[in-house]
Design an enzyme around this catalytic site. Structure first.
Site, PDB file in Angstrom:
ATOM      1  N   CYS A   5      32.375 127.121  17.006  1.00 33.93           N
ATOM      2  CA  CYS A   5      31.606 127.713  18.111  1.00 33.93           C
ATOM      3  C   CYS A   5      30.113 127.759  17.800  1.00 33.93           C
ATOM      4  O   CYS A   5      29.682 128.341  16.802  1.00 33.93           O
ATOM      5  CB  CYS A   5      32.116 129.121  18.415  1.00 33.93           C
ATOM      6  SG  CYS A   5      31.168 129.957  19.709  1.00 33.93           S
ATOM      7  N   ARG A  43      27.822 131.663  18.454  1.00 25.82           N
ATOM      8  CA  ARG A  43      28.187 132.853  17.699  1.00 25.82           C
ATOM      9  C   ARG A  43      27.089 133.882  17.501  1.00 25.82           C
ATOM     10  O   ARG A  43      27.338 134.970  16.989  1.00 25.82           O
ATOM     11  CB  ARG A  43      28.755 132.436  16.331  1.00 25.82           C
ATOM     12  CG  ARG A  43      30.133 131.838  16.423  1.00 25.82           C
ATOM     13  CD  ARG A  43      30.653 131.466  15.050  1.00 25.82           C
ATOM     14  NE  ARG A  43      30.280 130.100  14.655  1.00 25.82           N
ATOM     15  CZ  ARG A  43      30.390 129.637  13.417  1.00 25.82           C
ATOM     16  NH1 ARG A  43      30.817 130.436  12.447  1.00 25.82           N
ATOM     17  NH2 ARG A  43      30.048 128.382  13.144  1.00 25.82           N
ATOM     18  N   TRP A  90      30.192 132.111  27.903  1.00 27.12           N
ATOM     19  CA  TRP A  90      29.759 131.340  29.065  1.00 27.12           C
ATOM     20  C   TRP A  90      29.703 129.877  28.645  1.00 27.12           C
ATOM     21  O   TRP A  90      29.800 129.553  27.458  1.00 27.12           O
ATOM     22  CB  TRP A  90      28.394 131.812  29.578  1.00 27.12           C
ATOM     23  CG  TRP A  90      27.371 131.956  28.489  1.00 27.12           C
ATOM     24  CD1 TRP A  90      26.661 130.960  27.884  1.00 27.12           C
ATOM     25  CD2 TRP A  90      26.978 133.172  27.849  1.00 27.12           C
ATOM     26  NE1 TRP A  90      25.852 131.483  26.906  1.00 27.12           N
ATOM     27  CE2 TRP A  90      26.019 132.839  26.879  1.00 27.12           C
ATOM     28  CE3 TRP A  90      27.338 134.529  28.025  1.00 27.12           C
ATOM     29  CZ2 TRP A  90      25.419 133.798  26.061  1.00 27.12           C
ATOM     30  CZ3 TRP A  90      26.740 135.471  27.209  1.00 27.12           C
ATOM     31  CH2 TRP A  90      25.782 135.110  26.240  1.00 27.12           C
ATOM     32  N   GLU A  98      29.538 120.892  27.973  1.00 26.34           N
ATOM     33  CA  GLU A  98      31.005 120.968  27.999  1.00 26.34           C
ATOM     34  C   GLU A  98      31.525 120.427  29.328  1.00 26.34           C
ATOM     35  O   GLU A  98      32.551 119.754  29.394  1.00 26.34           O
ATOM     36  CB  GLU A  98      31.479 122.413  27.840  1.00 26.34           C
ATOM     37  CG  GLU A  98      31.105 123.047  26.517  1.00 26.34           C
ATOM     38  CD  GLU A  98      31.688 124.444  26.405  1.00 26.34           C
ATOM     39  OE1 GLU A  98      30.985 125.408  26.778  1.00 26.34           O
ATOM     40  OE2 GLU A  98      32.851 124.574  25.991  1.00 26.34           O
TER      41      GLU A  98
END
Ligand code: ARG
Length: 355
Positions: free
Chosen positions: A63, A66, A230, A235
């Protein structure tokens, strides 16, 4: 000799007390050991659960987002009993996290163990169908969509049909609940300068809520613990809508924008990608839905690394996931390397129950 569970509990409790600068970790440990002795397991306090869930995010090597780990809203749904309870908790998560577009990173933690299982990959996702050799909708959902149909669900066979919530309690068969329409925020894609872009009829949902990972804290496993942040624009624009095994829309985007596709070396794919990604970011911003571009996200990740360093903690990461799928070398992450060790608490992949 302490059991494995006791050791894992100890590691987590020590970390929790130390990082939150609380005294008397030993007192708490003594109580936990007694509880494990009596019952074979133990129960996290709300504070422990909350901090543990945040640590699971902080430890998520894949991720890039973070930096915001301490800001996650943790909903304790460990007392959930019935199917209607689960449905209501999922609806609450959706509306709380969506927050009319100002997305709040949120996790809902269901009872410990495997009692509740959510069968969706994400709480909100589009169906995928195969019809006479052609695929409609999201190819990533083909198998799950067939499964939903086998339960009695019927989709409209469009490109962006919302799949229902599917979950099971104990040994009962899974149930499906269509998601109330008014809880699902979606963004129709438009391009900042090209009016006709919207005729591509592209859209995406506002909130990505991963629902099929196991949360592990202090040796305890929560198989149902859906969580969301979010979106980072790529992506959607560089993967979900662009991958040839997903919506595969780059050719249509290029044609709509008058980008000449006659030779690869014109870099029409790259140009179409940029325009599609500009459209994603622009449309979410216009709609007032939180989203981050990959350059900003990469900078936020550097801030996260700095913060962790200051606390004398090492940042683990999975480089192959941390780099964005567009212009990766333009971000600092590309030129760094990471140890990909799995710390706990963390989120773990599980086989979906329908497979
Ligand atoms: N990549 C996934 C998707 O496109 C979502 C994963 C989680 N993403 C996030 N920004 N929290 O649907």
């Amino acid at each position: 000799m302490e059991t494995e569970l006791a050791q894992q509990a100890r590691a987590f409790i020590m970390q929790f007390y130390e990082e939150t600068e609380q005294p008397n970790a030993e007192t708490r440990m003594t109580a936990i050991l007694a509880e494990i002795n009596d019952t074979g397991t133990y129960t996290l306090t709300k504070e422990e659960l909350t901090y543990g869930a945040k640590l699971a995010w902080r430890n998520s090597n894949r991720c890039i987002g973070r930096l915001f780990w301490e800001r996650m809203h943790v909903i304790d749904a460990r007392e959930t009993k019935t199917e209607d309870d689960v449905f209501m908790a999922l609806c609450h998560h959706l509306s709380y996290a969506t927050n009319e577009g100002k997305i709040i990173p949120t996790i809902t933690v269901f009872p410990e163990g495997e009692r509740v299982r959510i069968w969706n990959h994400q709480l909100i996702r589009y169906a995928g169908y195969e019809k006479n050799g052609r695929i409609i909708g999201d190819p990533a959902s083909l198998e799950f969509t067939r499964y939903c149909q086998s339960l009695g669900w019927a989709g409209a066979e469009g490109d962006f049909d919302l799949l229902p919530f599917v979950f099971s309690i104990d040994e009962n068969s899974p149930v499906f609940y269509p998601i109330p329409d008014d809880l699902v925020k979606e963004v129709e894609l438009e391009h900042p300068t090209v009016e006709s872009f919207k005729e591509l009829d592209l859209r995406w949902y506002a909130v990505p809520i991963i629902a099929d990972m196991r949360l592990e804290i202090g040796g305890l496993s929560f198989y149902a613990a859906p969580f969301n942040g979010w979106y980072m624009g790529t992506e959607i624009g560089a993967r979900n809508l662009a991958d040839d095994f997903r919506y595969n829309r780059l050719e249509q985007v290029a044609d709509r924008l008058g980008i000449n596709r006659s030779k690869e070396s014109s870099l029409w794919r790259d140009e179409a990608l940029v325009e599609l990604n500009r459209a994603v970011l622009h449309s979410f911003q216009q709609a007032g839905v939180s989203i981050v571009d990959h350059h900003t996200a990469a900078k936020q990740f550097q801030q996260f690394m700095k913060n962790e360093e200051k606390q004398n903690r090492s940042v683990t990461g999975d480089w192959t996931w941390l780099i964005p799928p567009m212009s990766p070398a333009q971000t600092k992450i590309f030129h760094q390397s990471f140890h990909d060790e799995m710390k706990t608490p963390n989120f773990f992949y599980e086989d979906s129950p329908y497979k």
